[in-house]
Motif scaffolding. Structure first.
Motif, PDB file in Angstrom:
ATOM      1  N   ALA A 384     -16.594   7.452   0.142  1.00 22.68           N
ATOM      2  CA  ALA A 384     -15.754   7.038  -0.979  1.00 22.68           C
ATOM      3  C   ALA A 384     -14.709   8.106  -1.287  1.00 22.68           C
ATOM      4  CB  ALA A 384     -16.619   6.765  -2.203  1.00 22.68           C
ATOM      5  N   VAL A 385     -15.120   9.378  -1.248  1.00 18.75           N
ATOM      6  CA  VAL A 385     -14.163  10.475  -1.461  1.00 18.75           C
ATOM      7  C   VAL A 385     -13.059  10.424  -0.413  1.00 18.75           C
ATOM      8  CG1 VAL A 385     -13.883  12.993  -1.393  1.00 18.75           C
ATOM      9  CG2 VAL A 385     -15.794  11.978  -2.657  1.00 18.75           C
ATOM     10  N   ASN A 386     -13.437  10.189   0.842  1.00 17.78           N
ATOM     11  CA  ASN A 386     -12.449  10.132   1.922  1.00 17.78           C
ATOM     12  C   ASN A 386     -11.463   8.983   1.728  1.00 17.78           C
ATOM     13  OD1 ASN A 386     -13.553  12.345   3.199  1.00 17.78           O
ATOM     14  ND2 ASN A 386     -14.814  11.125   4.596  1.00 17.78           N
ATOM     15  N   LEU A 387     -11.948   7.843   1.233  1.00 15.37           N
ATOM     16  CA  LEU A 387     -11.044   6.724   0.983  1.00 15.37           C
ATOM     17  C   LEU A 387     -10.037   7.062  -0.113  1.00 15.37           C
ATOM     18  CD1 LEU A 387     -13.450   3.632   1.194  1.00 15.37           C
ATOM     19  CD2 LEU A 387     -11.631   4.240   2.788  1.00 15.37           C
ATOM     20  N   PHE A 388     -10.496   7.747  -1.149  1.00 13.16           N
ATOM     21  CA  PHE A 388      -9.560   8.205  -2.182  1.00 13.16           C
ATOM     22  C   PHE A 388      -8.528   9.163  -1.593  1.00 13.16           C
ATOM     23  CE2 PHE A 388     -12.825   6.998  -5.427  1.00 13.16           C
ATOM     24  CZ  PHE A 388     -11.988   6.281  -6.269  1.00 13.16           C
ATOM     25  N   ARG A 389      -8.986  10.109  -0.784  1.00 14.91           N
ATOM     26  CA  ARG A 389      -8.063  11.106  -0.230  1.00 14.91           C
ATOM     27  C   ARG A 389      -7.048  10.437   0.701  1.00 14.91           C
ATOM     28  NH1 ARG A 389      -9.838  15.701  -2.288  1.00 14.91           N
ATOM     29  NH2 ARG A 389     -12.059  16.252  -2.304  1.00 14.91           N
ATOM     30  N   GLU A 390      -7.483   9.422   1.441  1.00 14.89           N
ATOM     31  CA  GLU A 390      -6.528   8.685   2.275  1.00 14.89           C
ATOM     32  C   GLU A 390      -5.453   8.048   1.406  1.00 14.89           C
ATOM     33  OE1 GLU A 390      -7.583   5.931   5.307  1.00 14.89           O
ATOM     34  OE2 GLU A 390      -9.335   7.076   5.960  1.00 14.89           O
ATOM     35  N   GLY A 391      -5.874   7.510   0.269  1.00 18.48           N
ATOM     36  CA  GLY A 391      -4.918   6.858  -0.616  1.00 18.48           C
ATOM     37  C   GLY A 391      -3.885   7.808  -1.183  1.00 18.48           C
ATOM     38  N   LEU A 392      -4.212   9.088  -1.244  1.00 14.64           N
ATOM     39  CA  LEU A 392      -3.283  10.089  -1.769  1.00 14.64           C
ATOM     40  C   LEU A 392      -2.287  10.572  -0.723  1.00 14.64           C
ATOM     41  CD1 LEU A 392      -5.845  12.164  -3.876  1.00 14.64           C
ATOM     42  CD2 LEU A 392      -4.095  10.601  -4.757  1.00 14.64           C
ATOM     43  N   LEU A 393      -2.483  10.210   0.543  1.00 12.76           N
ATOM     44  CA  LEU A 393      -1.578  10.624   1.611  1.00 12.76           C
ATOM     45  C   LEU A 393      -0.432   9.637   1.738  1.00 12.76           C
ATOM     46  CD1 LEU A 393      -4.157  11.612   4.406  1.00 12.76           C
ATOM     47  CD2 LEU A 393      -2.847  13.168   2.940  1.00 12.76           C
ATOM     48  N   ASP A 394       0.787  10.127   1.689  1.00 14.04           N
ATOM     49  CA  ASP A 394       1.946   9.251   1.851  1.00 14.04           C
ATOM     50  C   ASP A 394       1.992   8.634   3.240  1.00 14.04           C
ATOM     51  OD1 ASP A 394       2.769   9.799  -0.720  1.00 14.04           O
ATOM     52  OD2 ASP A 394       4.088  11.449  -0.121  1.00 14.04           O
ATOM     53  N   SER A 395       1.387   9.323   4.217  1.00 12.66           N
ATOM     54  CA  SER A 395       1.441   8.859   5.603  1.00 12.66           C
ATOM     55  C   SER A 395       0.347   7.845   5.949  1.00 12.66           C
ATOM     56  CB  SER A 395       1.323  10.054   6.553  1.00 12.66           C
ATOM     57  OG  SER A 395       0.090  10.741   6.326  1.00 12.66           O
ATOM     58  N   ALA A 396      -0.551   7.558   5.010  1.00 11.80           N
ATOM     59  CA  ALA A 396      -1.672   6.653   5.299  1.00 11.80           C
ATOM     60  C   ALA A 396      -1.153   5.243   5.565  1.00 11.80           C
ATOM     61  CB  ALA A 396      -2.649   6.642   4.140  1.00 11.80           C
ATOM     62  N   PRO A 397      -1.637   4.582   6.626  1.00 18.75           N
ATOM     63  CA  PRO A 397      -1.188   3.220   6.914  1.00 18.75           C
ATOM     64  C   PRO A 397      -1.656   2.246   5.842  1.00 18.75           C
ATOM     65  CG  PRO A 397      -3.026   3.804   8.334  1.00 18.75           C
ATOM     66  CD  PRO A 397      -2.645   5.047   7.601  1.00 18.75           C
ATOM     67  N   ALA A 398      -0.929   1.154   5.695  1.00 21.33           N
ATOM     68  CA  ALA A 398      -1.268   0.164   4.677  1.00 21.33           C
ATOM     69  C   ALA A 398      -2.583  -0.542   4.986  1.00 21.33           C
ATOM     70  CB  ALA A 398      -0.144  -0.857   4.547  1.00 21.33           C
ATOM     71  N   PHE A 399      -2.902  -0.667   6.271  1.00 22.17           N
ATOM     72  CA  PHE A 399      -4.142  -1.347   6.671  1.00 22.17           C
ATOM     73  C   PHE A 399      -4.808  -0.576   7.785  1.00 22.17           C
ATOM     74  CE2 PHE A 399      -6.273  -4.183   9.717  1.00 22.17           C
ATOM     75  CZ  PHE A 399      -7.292  -4.663   8.910  1.00 22.17           C
ATOM     76  N   ASP A 400      -6.136  -0.427   7.704  1.00 18.62           N
ATOM     77  CA  ASP A 400      -6.871   0.257   8.765  1.00 18.62           C
ATOM     78  C   ASP A 400      -8.361  -0.022   8.575  1.00 18.62           C
ATOM     79  OD1 ASP A 400      -7.303   1.772  10.997  1.00 18.62           O
ATOM     80  OD2 ASP A 400      -6.593   3.666  10.151  1.00 18.62           O
ATOM     81  N   TYR A 401      -9.118   0.295   9.610  1.00 18.54           N
ATOM     82  CA  TYR A 401     -10.576   0.290   9.533  1.00 18.54           C
ATOM     83  C   TYR A 401     -11.041   1.709   9.213  1.00 18.54           C
ATOM     84  CZ  TYR A 401     -11.760  -4.412  11.244  1.00 18.54           C
ATOM     85  OH  TYR A 401     -11.944  -5.763  11.372  1.00 18.54           O
ATOM     86  N   TYR A 402     -12.076   1.809   8.403  1.00 21.02           N
ATOM     87  CA  TYR A 402     -12.651   3.113   8.085  1.00 21.02           C
ATOM     88  C   TYR A 402     -14.053   3.199   8.686  1.00 21.02           C
ATOM     89  CZ  TYR A 402     -14.746   6.990   5.587  1.00 21.02           C
ATOM     90  OH  TYR A 402     -15.393   8.166   5.296  1.00 21.02           O
ATOM     91  N   GLY A 403     -14.317   4.279   9.434  1.00 16.97           N
ATOM     92  CA  GLY A 403     -15.654   4.497   9.974  1.00 16.97           C
ATOM     93  C   GLY A 403     -15.842   4.051  11.396  1.00 16.97           C
TER      94      GLY A 403
END
Length: 761
Positions: A384-403
């Protein structure tokens, strides 16, 4: 607030407890992991006389849904529970239930949709319900499962729509928690109130009772006001019908706040459309469903200590979708990460992601969609922490699989071959030969001696995961000893396939295919026909292949329709059933092949019941009624007979069409007997004539072993005494039951002998 007591139970147990307190009229069900415990627990309580619910074990989920529909059409209160592919198998029935406005409650312990086969939890099943017209409540903990089961029925009857109570499989479904339930069942009955139907009120159909203002439901049992339910419609009637369904869903939206308030005053617990944690001032929000909500709360606290204004939001009602409530909960967010435990493939996000985006359209919010936790993959606080941190990255793709992790056989990786392929020469040691005798109209088998069978290499390698004493590998190896040449196997879902194909390895040294319970025979018939078509067109080398479908663990209950259809079409293949007398791979629920009187996890023994209440199914007789070329029963206690019949089945499948072979297969774990004594137990089943050995060859019946003639016939109670599942039947109190069973076994065997003595039967 009404008086309550503490219970330490799982969501499945609490769903059953709520159903018991409501005392539904009927539960139509079919066992499927991880929802099966609901029916099991209700059966335990029924055996002890704690409720009067008529539990009906259907032969498949579609029939279970039909049972529920029929019972609601009669004005009854009705309950069901299912998961995953069971839900999909019944899917066409659900719009029928809602389109005719029949209220009921169904629990869904959410699980991965196959294929590939996986029994772990995600949300890929429940999302198929979004467009069925059912109200969908989603519980995130066992307490909420109980509460929603009570509120759900009241809501269903208030707006005349069926209700799903969904929750994560193997999380709330199985995790035990300290919960509160109403101490007195009458409190529950008074809270929900009586169900008013036209047959018990003598009022016009689907009216409102003048004295209470409550819905009065039409009933096909009301002979004074006959109604036609499910009429054929053209336009504009269909659109009007669907509009009324829409209005009912909107009425549910309006009624829920008052129902939430009423239940809070009764229980002290607040239910809601949706909820949030530290969301009021959050810059970034994570949206999740179900048990992940609690995990995400801990992640929020971690990030808040880092001065990151994080929050989490969830929904407890999926239909009607709580768009307004979610807009309010997400008001402060600049970034929203929606994590879905399923994917709407090709849409750029799972269903909740798509719906949340639609609800917040027009807002200046950055959305990220992530697919996570499929197949029950654990979701930890760190995730869950990692998902939040991804959301804070401007470079994070709009859609992806996690894990996602690279696995054996992934693209770019070579798939190892564990065994040297068996050639036709390897598997043709000449143990048996079969020649059709035109004069006799029968297949003549030579050989088949057990001492010669060691020359046949094993198509199933050692090292499978079956329980000690399991009859499945024994029976499969005996079958394959008698079948020479190339073989392709199809397994229906069951213990036989689960213990041999744990990814990424396999125990099979020959080609293997799997499909679900209800469709194995049809699937193999497609493979058979494409083989012959490819040979006919010169696209495949000349040669012969014996195609074998392997079924068991109740697979020829839910799969009987497919098997009968295949036999009627007479495809050139073998249907092999290892009959272990129950749904073993889900924990031994009663099958239609379970012996009458046997106890199972859905046919308990108690003061009001003695185990399974009806006789075992005669599947060889059913298959013989299709007039297929060859039917046989076999047993490991008579191995030479087994091998010869296997050879006959292969010969008939090669030249004449479908052959069916059935073996009685031991299951020490669920039969509650000794693994080292299984062969003697199988022998006793044969000698008491519960499982007679015979064959039906081109319509002519032959008894291949007669225990009466051999002076080995024993009473069925001797066999029952050898197994814990039936040992209780040897007590004097159950003598009327055993006498009825013995009489039926004797009747069936006498009929079989008469057929064997008749030249045309």
């Amino acid at each position: 607030m009404e008086k309550q007591k503490i219970m330490y139970d799982s969501g499945n147990e609490l769903a059953a407890y709520a159903a018991k307190q409501i005392n539904y009229h009927v539960m139509g069900y079919y066992p499927i992991t991880p929802s099966t415990q609901i029916a099991e627990n209700l059966d335990v309580m029924r055996a002890e006389g704690q409720h009067d619910i008529q539990l009906i074990a259907a032969e498949g989920e579609q029939s279970a849904a039909g049972i529920c529909y029929g019972a609601t059409a009669g004005g009854g209160r009705v309950f069901n529970a299912t998961s995953a592919n069971g839900l999909l198998y019944a899917l066409e029935q659900f719009p029928v239930q809602s389109g005719t406005r029949m209220p009921m409650v169904m629990n869904v312990a959410c699980r991965t949709i196959s294929g590939p086969l996986c029994i772990k939890g995600d949300h890929s099943d429940i999302m198929y319900m979004l467009n069925t017209g059912w109200i969908i409540l989603f519980a995130d903990e066992p307490q909420m499962v109980y509460d929603m089961n009570l509120l759900g029925l009241k809501l269903a009857e208030a707006v005349s729509l069926p209700v799903v109570v969904a929750f994560d499989g193997f999380f709330p479904s199985h995790q035990k928690r300290k919960c509160l339930v109403f101490e007195d069942d009458e409190v529950v009955k008074n809270y929900i109130g009586p169900k008013l139907s036209s047959d018990n009120l003598n009022t016009s159909a689907f009216a409102r009772d003048a004295s209470t203002g409550e819905n009065c439901f039409y009933s096909v049992l009301d002979l004074s006001h006959p109604v036609s339910v499910g009429s054929y419609m053209n336009e504009p009637d269909v659109i009007n019908n669907k509009y009324q369904l829409h209005l009912a869903m909107e009425e549910a939206r309006k009624k829920l706040p008052s129902l939430f308030a009423e239940y809070a005053s009764l229980s002290g617990r607040t239910l809601a459309f949706a909820a949030g944690y530290r969301n009021e001032d959050a810059d970034i929000l994570l949206f999740v469903l179900g048990s992940s909500y609690h995990t995400a709360m801990e992640a929020v606290d971690i990030l808040r200590r880092e001065n990151i204004r994080a929050g989490v939001v969830t929904a407890y009602v999926l239909r009607p979708f709580p768009a307004e409530e979610l807009r309010s909960l997400c008001a402060s967010a600049n970034v929203i990460v929606t994590a879905d435990r399923q994917d709407s493939y090709g849409a750029g996000g799972g269903n909740m992601s798509l719906e949340l985006k639609a609800a917040l359209s027009g807002r200046n919010v950055r959305f990220l969609s992530r697919i996570y936790g499929l197949g029950g993959k654990d979701f930890f606080v760190e995730d869950a922490v990692n998902l939040f941190r991804e959301g804070l990255l401007d470079s994070a793709p709009a859609f992806d699989y996690y894990g996602v992790t690279p696995g054996e056989g992934s693209p770019g990786q070579e798939q190892p071959q564990y065994f040297r392929p068996l050639t036709k020469a390897d598997t043709s040691p000449g143990i048996t030969t079969c020649v059709f005798d035109e004069a006799q109209g029968k297949m003549v088998v030579k050989g088949g001696l057990l001492k010669d069978a060691t020359a046949m290499p094993k198509r199933i390698a050692p090292g499978h995961g079956a329980c000690p004493g399991c009859g499945i590998p024994v029976n499969l190896n005996l079958l394959l000893k008698g079948i020479e040449g190339n073989v392709i196997l199809l397994f229906q879902t069951g213990c036989g396939m689960v213990v041999t194909t744990g990814y990424p390895k396999t125990a099979f040294r020959v080609p293997y295919l799997h499909n679900l319970f209800q469709n194995g025979a049809a699937t193999l018939s497609g493979l058979v026909e494409v083989f012959h078509q490819k040979q006919k067109r010169g696209e495949y080398p000349e040669g012969e292949i014996t195609f074998i479908m392997v079924s068991g663990d109740g697979g020829l209950d839910i799969g009987m329709g497919s098997a009968l259809g295949t036999a009627l079409r007479n495809h050139r293949m073998i249907i092999f059933e290892y009959d272990n007398g129950g749904y073993m791979n889900t924990g031994y629920q009663l099958s239609y092949s379970t012996p009458m009187g046997a106890k199972s996890s859905t046919s308990h023994v108690g003061k009001t019941q003695y185990g399974k209440t009806f006789f075992h199914k005669d599947s060889p007789g059913l298959m013989a009624a299709t007039h297929l070329p060859y039917v046989a029963t076999v047993a490991e206690s008579n191995p030479s007979d087994f091998i010869k019949k296997a050879a006959k089945a292969a010969a008939y499948a090669k030249d004449f069409g479908t052959a069916y072979v059935k073996a009685l297969s031991a299951c020490p774990l669920n039969w509650s007997d000794r693994p080292d004594l299984e062969r003697s137990g199988i022998s006793a089943a044969v000698d008491c004539c519960y499982f007679p050995l015979y064959e039906v060859e081109r319509g002519i019946t032959s008894l291949t072993y007669d225990p009466e003639e051999k002076k080995k016939k024993i009473p069925v109670t001797e066999w029952f005494a050898m197994m814990g599942r039936t040992k209780h039947l040897t007590k004097d109190i159950y003598r009327p039951v055993t006498e009825e069973i013995q009489a039926e076994i004797d009747r069936r065997f006498a009929r079989l002998k008469a057929m064997a003595e008749h030249p045309l039967l």
